[in-house]
Design an enzyme around this catalytic site. Structure first.
Site, PDB file in Angstrom:
ATOM      1  N   ILE A   1     -23.900  61.543 -65.233  1.00 13.57           N
ATOM      2  CA  ILE A   1     -23.108  60.356 -65.522  1.00 13.57           C
ATOM      3  C   ILE A   1     -21.655  60.806 -65.588  1.00 13.57           C
ATOM      4  O   ILE A   1     -21.357  61.872 -66.140  1.00 13.57           O
ATOM      5  CB  ILE A   1     -23.545  59.638 -66.813  1.00 13.57           C
ATOM      6  N   ALA A   2     -20.772  60.023 -64.990  1.00  9.55           N
ATOM      7  CA  ALA A   2     -19.351  60.368 -64.989  1.00  9.55           C
ATOM      8  C   ALA A   2     -18.515  59.093 -65.035  1.00  9.55           C
ATOM      9  O   ALA A   2     -18.829  58.117 -64.359  1.00  9.55           O
ATOM     10  CB  ALA A   2     -19.000  61.168 -63.741  1.00  9.55           C
ATOM     11  N   VAL A   3     -17.467  59.151 -65.845  1.00  9.25           N
ATOM     12  CA  VAL A   3     -16.501  58.060 -65.943  1.00  9.25           C
ATOM     13  C   VAL A   3     -15.119  58.682 -65.797  1.00  9.25           C
ATOM     14  O   VAL A   3     -14.803  59.670 -66.464  1.00  9.25           O
ATOM     15  CB  VAL A   3     -16.615  57.325 -67.304  1.00  9.25           C
TER      16      VAL A   3
ATOM     17  N   GLU B   1     -30.291  66.490 -70.602  1.00  7.40           N
ATOM     18  CA  GLU B   1     -29.704  67.642 -71.278  1.00  7.40           C
ATOM     19  C   GLU B   1     -28.218  67.349 -71.420  1.00  7.40           C
ATOM     20  O   GLU B   1     -27.590  66.835 -70.503  1.00  7.40           O
ATOM     21  CB  GLU B   1     -29.878  68.939 -70.476  1.00  7.40           C
TER      22      GLU B   1
ATOM     23  N   ASN C   1     -20.661  68.361 -77.053  1.00  9.57           N
ATOM     24  CA  ASN C   1     -20.095  67.133 -76.490  1.00  9.57           C
ATOM     25  C   ASN C   1     -20.468  65.983 -77.425  1.00  9.57           C
ATOM     26  O   ASN C   1     -21.373  65.188 -77.168  1.00  9.57           O
ATOM     27  CB  ASN C   1     -20.623  66.890 -75.073  1.00  9.57           C
TER      28      ASN C   1
ATOM     29  N   TYR D   1     -25.716  58.750 -76.601  1.00  4.09           N
ATOM     30  CA  TYR D   1     -27.151  58.822 -76.331  1.00  4.09           C
ATOM     31  C   TYR D   1     -27.965  58.433 -77.564  1.00  4.09           C
ATOM     32  O   TYR D   1     -28.966  57.719 -77.462  1.00  4.09           O
ATOM     33  CB  TYR D   1     -27.538  60.206 -75.828  1.00  4.09           C
TER      34      TYR D   1
END
Length: 113
Positions: free
Chosen positions: A40-42, A74, A79, A86
């Site tokens: 996932i990336a923003v 994972e 972070n 999550y």
């Protein structure tokens, strides 16, 4: 590798666009009733606006449509923002993997879809 993951037979993916430009994406896979978040990336300028949560909820829906019961992932142990997201989405910590990343341990998490 990213292209093959997006186009794979077991892949599910969602994107978010602003002004016609993709600003975020999430990719997972579903195999034998279990799903995994692959990535996932923003983009930095779009973070902290709820986009990652929206993508994850959409991705979970696609995973459920493919009959997945659980989703695993994972994440870097340190972070904090990701771990908090999550957990907000119902993930629980299962275990840690020492030195999974070159500079950090990983936390393995799971949620019921």
């Amino acid at each position: 590798m990213l292209e093959s993951e997006i186009n794979g037979a077991f892949s599910v993916s969602v994107t978010e666009s602003v002004g016609g430009k993709v600003c975020a994406y999430a990719i997972g896979r579903v195999v034998a009733g279990e799903a995994e978040l692959f990535r996932i990336a923003v983009m930095p300028e779009f973070r902290r606006k709820g986009i990652a949560e929206k993508l994850m909820r959409s991705l979970h829906g696609l995973m459920r449509e493919r009959d997945a019961e659980y989703c695993f992932l994972e994440v870097r142990k340190h972070n904090t923002a990701a771990v908090m997201l999550y957990e907000k989405l119902g993930y629980e910590r299962l275990r840690e993997i020492p030195r999974y990343y070159p500079d950090d341990d990983a936390v393995v998490m799971r949620c019921v879809l």
